[in-house]
Every structure is written in structure tokens, then in C-alpha cells.
Scaffold this active site. Sequence first.
Site, mmCIF file in Angstrom:
data_model
loop_
_atom_site.group_PDB
_atom_site.id
_atom_site.type_symbol
_atom_site.label_atom_id
_atom_site.label_comp_id
_atom_site.label_asym_id
_atom_site.label_seq_id
_atom_site.Cartn_x
_atom_site.Cartn_y
_atom_site.Cartn_z
ATOM 1 N N GLU A 13 16.125 15.590 128.487
ATOM 2 C CA GLU A 13 15.723 16.997 128.648
ATOM 3 C C GLU A 13 16.526 17.655 129.783
ATOM 4 O O GLU A 13 15.989 18.260 130.710
ATOM 5 C CB GLU A 13 14.220 17.150 128.892
ATOM 6 C CG GLU A 13 13.692 18.542 128.609
ATOM 7 C CD GLU A 13 12.190 18.695 128.848
ATOM 8 O OE1 GLU A 13 11.782 18.860 130.002
ATOM 9 O OE2 GLU A 13 11.444 18.678 127.857
ATOM 10 N N ARG A 58 2.667 25.277 140.372
ATOM 11 C CA ARG A 58 2.522 25.502 141.818
ATOM 12 C C ARG A 58 2.655 26.961 142.210
ATOM 13 O O ARG A 58 1.959 27.452 143.087
ATOM 14 C CB ARG A 58 3.603 24.711 142.568
ATOM 15 C CG ARG A 58 3.085 23.445 143.113
ATOM 16 C CD ARG A 58 4.098 22.736 143.974
ATOM 17 N NE ARG A 58 3.492 21.478 144.389
ATOM 18 C CZ ARG A 58 3.231 20.484 143.569
ATOM 19 N NH1 ARG A 58 3.543 20.576 142.285
ATOM 20 N NH2 ARG A 58 2.649 19.392 143.999
ATOM 21 N N GLU A 85 10.460 22.563 140.429
ATOM 22 C CA GLU A 85 11.093 21.938 139.259
ATOM 23 C C GLU A 85 12.537 22.405 139.038
ATOM 24 O O GLU A 85 13.388 21.622 138.612
ATOM 25 C CB GLU A 85 10.249 22.182 138.001
ATOM 26 C CG GLU A 85 8.962 21.369 137.938
ATOM 27 C CD GLU A 85 7.819 21.952 138.766
ATOM 28 O OE1 GLU A 85 7.980 23.082 139.302
ATOM 29 O OE2 GLU A 85 6.767 21.293 138.894
ATOM 30 N N HIS A 115 -1.189 24.830 135.499
ATOM 31 C CA HIS A 115 -1.055 23.943 136.667
ATOM 32 C C HIS A 115 0.131 24.270 137.564
ATOM 33 O O HIS A 115 0.403 23.549 138.529
ATOM 34 C CB HIS A 115 -0.917 22.495 136.213
ATOM 35 C CG HIS A 115 0.380 22.236 135.497
ATOM 36 N ND1 HIS A 115 1.556 21.972 136.153
ATOM 37 C CD2 HIS A 115 0.694 22.245 134.184
ATOM 38 C CE1 HIS A 115 2.532 21.811 135.271
ATOM 39 N NE2 HIS A 115 2.037 21.972 134.070
ATOM 40 N N ASP A 145 12.098 17.300 135.209
ATOM 41 C CA ASP A 145 12.218 18.019 136.477
ATOM 42 C C ASP A 145 11.125 17.689 137.480
ATOM 43 O O ASP A 145 10.825 18.477 138.371
ATOM 44 C CB ASP A 145 12.193 19.521 136.184
ATOM 45 C CG ASP A 145 10.974 19.918 135.351
ATOM 46 O OD1 ASP A 145 9.987 19.150 135.341
ATOM 47 O OD2 ASP A 145 11.007 20.988 134.718
ATOM 48 N N HIS A 167 -6.572 20.743 134.470
ATOM 49 C CA HIS A 167 -5.673 19.803 135.168
ATOM 50 C C HIS A 167 -6.382 19.234 136.396
ATOM 51 O O HIS A 167 -7.164 19.933 137.046
ATOM 52 C CB HIS A 167 -4.419 20.583 135.588
ATOM 53 C CG HIS A 167 -3.239 19.734 135.971
ATOM 54 N ND1 HIS A 167 -3.170 19.064 137.171
ATOM 55 C CD2 HIS A 167 -2.084 19.452 135.318
ATOM 56 C CE1 HIS A 167 -2.018 18.421 137.246
ATOM 57 N NE2 HIS A 167 -1.333 18.635 136.127
HETATM 58 C C1 UD1 Z 1 3.554 17.516 138.323
HETATM 59 C C2 UD1 Z 1 5.019 17.982 138.247
HETATM 60 C C3 UD1 Z 1 5.185 19.133 137.265
HETATM 61 C C4 UD1 Z 1 4.585 18.791 135.932
HETATM 62 C C5 UD1 Z 1 3.135 18.389 136.132
HETATM 63 C C6 UD1 Z 1 2.559 17.992 134.806
HETATM 64 C C7 UD1 Z 1 6.297 17.795 140.294
HETATM 65 C C8 UD1 Z 1 6.818 18.483 141.487
HETATM 66 N N1 UD1 Z 1 5.478 18.490 139.514
HETATM 67 O O1 UD1 Z 1 2.797 18.519 138.967
HETATM 68 O O2 UD1 Z 1 6.582 19.381 137.085
HETATM 69 O O3 UD1 Z 1 4.659 19.936 135.106
HETATM 70 O O4 UD1 Z 1 3.066 17.273 137.026
HETATM 71 O O5 UD1 Z 1 1.174 17.985 134.823
HETATM 72 O O6 UD1 Z 1 6.609 16.654 140.061
HETATM 73 N N2 UD1 Z 1 -4.102 14.370 139.924
HETATM 74 C C9 UD1 Z 1 -5.073 13.419 139.669
HETATM 75 N N3 UD1 Z 1 -4.907 12.607 138.584
HETATM 76 C C10 UD1 Z 1 -3.850 12.683 137.749
HETATM 77 C C11 UD1 Z 1 -2.885 13.670 137.994
HETATM 78 C C12 UD1 Z 1 -3.006 14.486 139.096
HETATM 79 O O7 UD1 Z 1 -6.050 13.303 140.379
HETATM 80 O O8 UD1 Z 1 -3.789 11.918 136.795
HETATM 81 C C13 UD1 Z 1 -4.247 15.255 141.097
HETATM 82 C C14 UD1 Z 1 -4.047 14.481 142.405
HETATM 83 O O9 UD1 Z 1 -4.868 15.030 143.391
HETATM 84 C C15 UD1 Z 1 -2.585 14.777 142.722
HETATM 85 C C16 UD1 Z 1 -2.478 16.213 142.253
HETATM 86 O O10 UD1 Z 1 -3.243 16.261 141.054
HETATM 87 O O11 UD1 Z 1 -2.315 14.608 144.084
HETATM 88 C C17 UD1 Z 1 -1.108 16.759 142.041
HETATM 89 O O12 UD1 Z 1 -0.259 15.924 141.308
HETATM 90 P P1 UD1 Z 1 1.350 16.113 141.444
HETATM 91 O O13 UD1 Z 1 2.006 15.147 140.537
HETATM 92 O O14 UD1 Z 1 1.750 16.093 142.861
HETATM 93 O O15 UD1 Z 1 1.632 17.572 140.950
HETATM 94 P P2 UD1 Z 1 1.360 18.318 139.598
HETATM 95 O O16 UD1 Z 1 0.890 19.652 139.991
HETATM 96 O O17 UD1 Z 1 0.512 17.509 138.708
HETATM 97 N N1 UDP Z 2 -1.662 17.697 127.257
HETATM 98 C C1 UDP Z 2 -2.581 16.679 126.992
HETATM 99 N N2 UDP Z 2 -3.896 16.866 127.336
HETATM 100 C C2 UDP Z 2 -4.341 18.005 127.930
HETATM 101 C C3 UDP Z 2 -3.389 19.030 128.222
HETATM 102 C C4 UDP Z 2 -2.058 18.830 127.877
HETATM 103 O O1 UDP Z 2 -2.209 15.640 126.446
HETATM 104 O O2 UDP Z 2 -5.539 18.113 128.210
HETATM 105 C C5 UDP Z 2 -0.235 17.483 126.917
HETATM 106 C C6 UDP Z 2 0.432 18.597 126.163
HETATM 107 O O3 UDP Z 2 0.284 18.454 124.770
HETATM 108 C C7 UDP Z 2 1.887 18.462 126.608
HETATM 109 C C8 UDP Z 2 1.778 17.926 128.006
HETATM 110 O O4 UDP Z 2 0.467 17.393 128.142
HETATM 111 O O5 UDP Z 2 2.593 17.507 125.846
HETATM 112 C C9 UDP Z 2 2.029 19.030 128.982
HETATM 113 O O6 UDP Z 2 1.660 18.619 130.258
HETATM 114 P P1 UDP Z 2 1.594 19.624 131.465
HETATM 115 O O7 UDP Z 2 1.248 20.991 130.978
HETATM 116 O O8 UDP Z 2 0.705 18.986 132.469
HETATM 117 O O9 UDP Z 2 3.077 19.572 132.040
HETATM 118 P P2 UDP Z 2 4.407 20.403 131.720
HETATM 119 O O10 UDP Z 2 4.723 20.277 130.284
HETATM 120 O O11 UDP Z 2 4.160 21.810 132.154
HETATM 121 O O12 UDP Z 2 5.430 19.750 132.591
#
Ligand code: UD1
Ligand code: UDP
Length: 380
Positions: free
Chosen positions: A120, A222, A134, A220, A98, A253
Amino acid sequence: MPTKKILMIFGTRPEAIKMASLYYALKDRSEFNVRVCVTAQHRQMLDQVLNVFNIIPDIDLDLMKPGQDLIDVVTSVMVAVRTVISIERPDLVLVHGDTSTAMATATTCFFMGIPVGHIEAGLRTYDLHSPFPEEFNRQVVGKIASLHFVPTKLGRDNLLNEGVKDSSIFITGNTVIDSLLWLLNRIEASKELKTTLYNRITSALGFDWTSDKFILITGHRRENFGDGFISICEAISDLAKKYPNVRFVYPVHLNPNVQVPVVKILTNHTNIHLIKPLEYESFVCLIKHCYFVLTDSGGIQEEAPTLGKPVLVMRDVTERPEAVLAGTVVLVGASRDRIIANVSELLDNTKLYERMAHSHNPYGDGYACKRIVEVLETIG
Ligand code: UD1
Ligand code: UDP
């Protein structure tokens, strides 16, 4: 027999974890030519997973920008994926779950007439604002996909109610269990790896996490940004004072909307351990050894019950009600008082704890990928 070209496209940490085992299952079969394209919607957190599973993407779009908003991600993915599809000309594109990557990729495929398989599929809250965006994303992918791989029967029922053809829905279990079990076996098989992970985690945490009692925290979503995260952090701060002998381990995160309140409110508590996101192997070890998990994550709601750990979910609704019904997960919302009350109860009430820790995992048996591959083989 001509090979079928399958392009897997994903971009975030959870998608990568859940696609990793499927990638290897498909790669083993000569009838498929599997290619991996990462959007790198996440950069560092995606790379951690690619390293653990030793996956080298064929195409890396490297799209992440710090502080990106939803429109940045969706538009950049659509434009970049258009080019990839034009060059690769896949027979099928597989997307997961999602995320913005999944929705924007599926939409691009739809516009370009490329079939999409959804891993999924069928998870729903039917509240477009929770989780946001999502729920919207997965409903869009559900409209577009021609193959729907659902983890449980509930996903199938949801899709049937939405008018999706029964013959395009396949109950497979969740691939996260396949990835998790694969990793656990790898850790179990190597004394050297166990020692490396023990040393790595101990140096990140600064205490013996195999003996001390700790609660593992992640967050994490939104819809919790702003006031939600402030009340979550205040609850954790209060709990750390109320339970000085319990440790609170929080890999934070990288999203700045999370980093800022967490660092501001939770730094300087002796029993709160704020650390960087952990690579998956270390994180799985922490789930295994924690007392329970406090999270708003989706994937962890599936993994923790597999490892016999109760989960308190800081959300009001979940698209994964199976573990709530099974008794291992409780929805506690994001309000300070409810979090404190529920964490306290689970710490104080041993009977409740034992009941939650011994319920079963409803999400799969580790053979989800095998089932998906069998479907892809038979559809020709
Ligand atoms: C995204 C997904 C969410 C998922 C989550 C897992 C969408 C809308 N949301 O949300 O469904 O559960 O990822 O974690 O797609 N950032 C870094 N380094 C990284 C990752 C993120 O710096 O490796 C920071 C950056 O500033 C980035 C921000 O996090 O712009 C947000 O990342 P984004 O993918 O837009 O949203 P998530 O909240 O991570
Ligand atoms: N996870 C990880 N390292 C961390 C925190 C989470 O590898 O420090 C893994 C966790 O085991 C799970 C996945 O990341 O498999 C979940 O990611 P997140 O919570 O960011 O996204 P969501 O599942 O909510 O989409």
C-alpha cells in the site's frame, strides 16, 4: 533453489486485515519462508483479526500500552524490532501502509541494512498534518523501501514525482479487496457461519439489522481528537433526533480519545447503538447491510465501494481520491453543520443515493496478492 526469508511485520487492525491475504499467498509458495512478527501496537483489535484469519504470529512483541503516545510506540517498536531482525536475519521485511509500526520498522531496517518492501505504497495527501502522523510515516517508508507495491496508478505517479525509480514500483491493486472477497466467499459458503454471525450481531445491536435502515459509523483520526470528535458526536446526536426511524450503529474504537467523547455525548439515544469494535466478519456484514457509511477510516473508504455503499468521509483531505472521483465517496469534513447537511441530503435524495451506490470500486480485483507474489518471485 534457496528459500527467501520474508518477515512480515505489522501491529494494528487495518494492517493485519490487509496483510492476512498476502500472508496466505506467500505461505503457499515453497520458495519463500514466511514469518510473521506482530508488534501488537493494537492488542484486542489486532487479535480479533488474527482470530478471524487464523494467523498465529511467529513472534508477538505485545507492545501496546493503554494511552500510548506516538513516541512510546515508535521507540518501543524500534528497540524490539532491532532484536527480532538480529535473530531472524530476513532477506526482506514487508511493512504495510502508514502506521507507527510501519515507519519505525522500516527505519530500523534502514539502519540495519535490511531491504524493505512497502505494501500500500504511494498514497499521499502532501499535508504532513493530515492525516497526522500517517502522511509523515508513509513518506518515510517511501524513502526507505526498495520495493513499492502501489494499489493504483495514482500511487505510482506520486512516487515517480518524488524521484522513486520506476523499476521498483508495481501497481497491484489493494490487498484489502483480496481479504474482503476471501471473507465474503467464506461467509457465502457456510450457512452455519451466516447464522452464527446473524445471531452475534443481533445480540450486540438488539434490532434486526438485515431489515432496519441504519447508518454505519466509525472514527479514530488523531486530527479529529478534541473539538473534532465533539462536533462529530453532536452532529450524530442531532441527526438521530431528526431521523427517529433511522438507526445509527457505531462500533467505537478503543482509543480513549475516542471512547470518552463518544460515550459522553451519544449514550442514551434510543436509535444510536454504541458497540465494541466488531471482529472483521461481523463488520463486513454490517457494511453489506447498512444504508451508507459515515467514517474517517482509510480502509473503509476502499471496502464500502466494493460492496456498493456510499461513504461520507469526515475529513478535509484524503489520500484515496480515486473513490471520490468515481463518485462513491464524498469528503464532508468534521464540522457539525456539514456532517448534518451531507447526511441529511444522502438520506433525503434518492437519486444522489443511487448514483453513489452504483459507482465502481477503483481499488482492485482481488488479485493484488498474486501480483505481489509474482514480483517477489521474479526479483530473485
Ligand atoms: C493507529 C494508527 C492509524 C490507524 C489506526 C487504526 C498510528 C500513528 N496510527 O491509530 O494509522 O488508522 O491505528 O485503527 O500508527 N487501544 C486499545 N486496544 C486496541 C487498540 C487500541 O485499548 O486493540 C487503545 C489503547 O489505549 C492505545 C490507543 O487505543 O494506546 C491508541 O492506539 P494507537 O495504535 O497508538 O493509535 P490509533 O489511534 O489506534
Ligand atoms: N473494522 C472492523 N471492525 C470494526 C471497525 C472496522 O473490523 O468494528 C475494519 C474495517 O472493515 C477496515 C479496518 O477495520 O478493514 C479499518 O480500520 P480503522 O478504521 O481502524 O483504520 P484505518 O483503515 O483508518 O487505518
